[in-house]
Motif scaffolding. Structure first.
Motif, PDB file in Angstrom:
ATOM      1  N   PRO A 165      -4.157   2.567   3.253  1.00 17.22           N
ATOM      2  CA  PRO A 165      -5.544   2.262   3.645  1.00 17.22           C
ATOM      3  C   PRO A 165      -5.958   2.852   4.977  1.00 17.22           C
ATOM      4  CG  PRO A 165      -4.123   0.399   4.117  1.00 17.22           C
ATOM      5  CD  PRO A 165      -3.248   1.444   3.501  1.00 17.22           C
ATOM      6  N   SER A 204     -10.961   2.960   2.122  1.00 19.90           N
ATOM      7  CA  SER A 204     -10.501   1.562   2.229  1.00 19.90           C
ATOM      8  C   SER A 204     -11.106   0.888   3.451  1.00 19.90           C
ATOM      9  CB  SER A 204      -8.971   1.508   2.364  1.00 19.90           C
ATOM     10  OG  SER A 204      -8.351   2.331   1.427  1.00 19.90           O
ATOM     11  N   GLY A 225      -7.776  -3.408  -8.492  1.00 20.26           N
ATOM     12  CA  GLY A 225      -7.142  -2.212  -7.917  1.00 20.26           C
ATOM     13  C   GLY A 225      -6.986  -2.408  -6.419  1.00 20.26           C
ATOM     14  N   THR A 226      -6.203  -3.423  -6.057  1.00 19.93           N
ATOM     15  CA  THR A 226      -6.196  -3.934  -4.680  1.00 19.93           C
ATOM     16  C   THR A 226      -5.363  -3.110  -3.691  1.00 19.93           C
ATOM     17  OG1 THR A 226      -6.028  -6.027  -3.471  1.00 19.93           O
ATOM     18  CG2 THR A 226      -4.236  -5.529  -4.999  1.00 19.93           C
ATOM     19  N   GLY A 227      -4.390  -2.327  -4.177  1.00 22.26           N
ATOM     20  CA  GLY A 227      -3.527  -1.573  -3.246  1.00 22.26           C
ATOM     21  C   GLY A 227      -2.787  -2.528  -2.319  1.00 22.26           C
ATOM     22  N   ILE A 264      -6.171  -4.839   1.132  1.00 17.68           N
ATOM     23  CA  ILE A 264      -7.098  -4.757   2.278  1.00 17.68           C
ATOM     24  C   ILE A 264      -8.464  -5.371   1.967  1.00 17.68           C
ATOM     25  CG2 ILE A 264      -7.579  -2.315   1.697  1.00 17.68           C
ATOM     26  CD1 ILE A 264      -8.243  -1.870   4.659  1.00 17.68           C
ATOM     27  N   LEU A 265      -9.016  -5.106   0.767  1.00 14.20           N
ATOM     28  CA  LEU A 265     -10.362  -5.606   0.463  1.00 14.20           C
ATOM     29  C   LEU A 265     -10.325  -7.093   0.118  1.00 14.20           C
ATOM     30  CD1 LEU A 265     -11.781  -2.626  -1.637  1.00 14.20           C
ATOM     31  CD2 LEU A 265     -11.759  -2.948   0.849  1.00 14.20           C
ATOM     32  N   ASN A 279      -3.560  -4.411 -15.864  1.00 13.98           N
ATOM     33  CA  ASN A 279      -4.487  -3.315 -16.089  1.00 13.98           C
ATOM     34  C   ASN A 279      -5.908  -3.890 -16.120  1.00 13.98           C
ATOM     35  OD1 ASN A 279      -5.720  -0.924 -16.808  1.00 13.98           O
ATOM     36  ND2 ASN A 279      -5.084  -1.039 -18.955  1.00 13.98           N
ATOM     37  N   PRO A 310     -11.920   1.950  -6.978  1.00 13.39           N
ATOM     38  CA  PRO A 310     -11.037   2.564  -7.979  1.00 13.39           C
ATOM     39  C   PRO A 310     -10.704   4.024  -7.648  1.00 13.39           C
ATOM     40  CG  PRO A 310     -13.284   2.504  -8.797  1.00 13.39           C
ATOM     41  CD  PRO A 310     -13.332   1.931  -7.408  1.00 13.39           C
ATOM     42  N   ARG A 347      -2.223   7.198  -9.538  1.00 12.88           N
ATOM     43  CA  ARG A 347      -3.322   6.416 -10.130  1.00 12.88           C
ATOM     44  C   ARG A 347      -4.251   5.857  -9.058  1.00 12.88           C
ATOM     45  NH1 ARG A 347      -1.928   3.371 -15.664  1.00 12.88           N
ATOM     46  NH2 ARG A 347      -4.197   3.323 -15.626  1.00 12.88           N
ATOM     47  N   GLY A 348      -3.837   5.938  -7.800  1.00  9.01           N
ATOM     48  CA  GLY A 348      -4.741   5.593  -6.706  1.00  9.01           C
ATOM     49  C   GLY A 348      -5.789   6.676  -6.482  1.00  9.01           C
ATOM     50  N   ASP A 393      -9.422   5.778 -17.235  1.00 11.98           N
ATOM     51  CA  ASP A 393      -8.639   4.572 -16.930  1.00 11.98           C
ATOM     52  C   ASP A 393      -9.490   3.419 -16.410  1.00 11.98           C
ATOM     53  OD1 ASP A 393      -6.539   6.131 -17.656  1.00 11.98           O
ATOM     54  OD2 ASP A 393      -5.732   6.396 -15.631  1.00 11.98           O
TER      55      ASP A 393
END
Ligand SMILES: C[S@@+](CC[C@H](N)C(=O)[O-])C[C@H]1O[C@@H](n2cnc3c(N)ncnc32)[C@H](O)[C@@H]1O
Length: 261
Positions: free
Chosen positions: A56, A62, A83-85, A88-89, A133, A151, A164-165, A174
């Protein structure tokens, strides 16, 4: 007057394609695909970034999105971050007052990172994470007041899970179902905030947003040298009207319980 071929438009397009490819090559090999865990300080947060998880700090979208969430009043709201990674969000949403936040990602390393990161930033009691997913683990019921998603923005085949990020498949395959599935899971008058970039197929994305029954507007545009990020606010339209309900401009439902699907 006709421009000489060497100054023509296709050459500019080819140059930006080449530049984009080079940036992805470097990002993939040095950031997305790395094998070690890093500590990042971004948007006033302390975040552990596990291998393959979207970084991020290096990827500016991000931080910009988190700063936007800081301006929202999410007091008492139920929020979903798709799709939080690193989370951070989701953490920004909890910081903005959300009562509960669920953070999901297709990457197990991302879902694993979120509880630690939420605790490290003082919101561990309000943020939960699940690996899935899109919305596959949720009933198609109005569960959330607000859905946020940053996304993958590029429409090419991802190389692997880390990629996929960045890449969401040809024609954004996707994440294309995101809009219909979000619409089904938002409460009446609920909002979806979603970020894309000038490299995304924005015509296709806007079509998908509209077809899913949302009114939308661009609430922020952030430009960097070779890209601009576009943040959409999408509000669910009414599909039918209960007795005594009212409408505001653009068919947007604004009264809890006032519209039915
Ligand atoms: C651009 S990154 C954003 C990460 C994080 N939200 C942020 O802003 O830093 C996109 C994230 O979406 C995840 N993702 C991609 N396709 C997904 C899908 N079909 N379902 C759930 N998550 C997905 C990726 O693994 C990645 O973590």
């Amino acid at each position: 007057m006709k421009l000489p071929g060497s100054f023509g438009f296709p050459r500019v397009v080819r140059f930006f394609r080449f530049l984009g490819g080079t940036i992805h090559f470097l990002s993939y090999h040095f950031i997305l695909g790395r094998r070690d865990t890093r500590l990042s300080r971004t948007a006033g947060m302390r975040l552990i970034v596990r291998p393959t998880v979207f970084h991020p700090r290096y990827f500016i979208s991000s931080r910009r999105f988190a700063e936007f969430i800081d301006t929202l009043n999410l007091g008492g709201k139920r929020v979903l971050d798709v799709g939080t990674g690193t989370g951070i969000l989701a953490i920004a949403a909890a910081r903005a007052g959300a009562e509960t936040v669920i953070a999901t990602d297709i990457n197990p390393n991302a879902a694993l990172s979120v509880p630690d990161n939420a605790r490290a930033n003082g919101v561990g009691d309000r943020v939960n994470a699940v690996c899935m997913n899109l919305f596959s683990g949720f009933l198609p019921a109005p569960l959330f007041d607000v859905i946020i998603a940053n996304p993958p923005k590029h429409a090419d085949e991802p190389r692997d899970l880390a990629d996929r990020g960045w890449h969401g498949g040809p024609q954004h395959r996707d994440i294309a179902p995101l809009f219909d599935e979000a619409s089904e899971r938002l409460k009446p008058g609920g909002e979806l905030y979603v970020m894309f970039s000038s490299h995304s197929d924005l015509g296709l994305i806007e079509n998908l947003i509209e077809r899913a029954g949302f009114n939308f507007r661009v609430v922020k545009k952030y430009s960097i040298l070779i890209d601009s990020f576009v943040l959409y606010e999408c509000t669910r339209r009414c599909f039918g009207f209960a007795a005594g309900s009212r409408l505001v401009a653009g068919n947007t439902c604004y009264k809890e319980g006032a519209c039915e699907r």
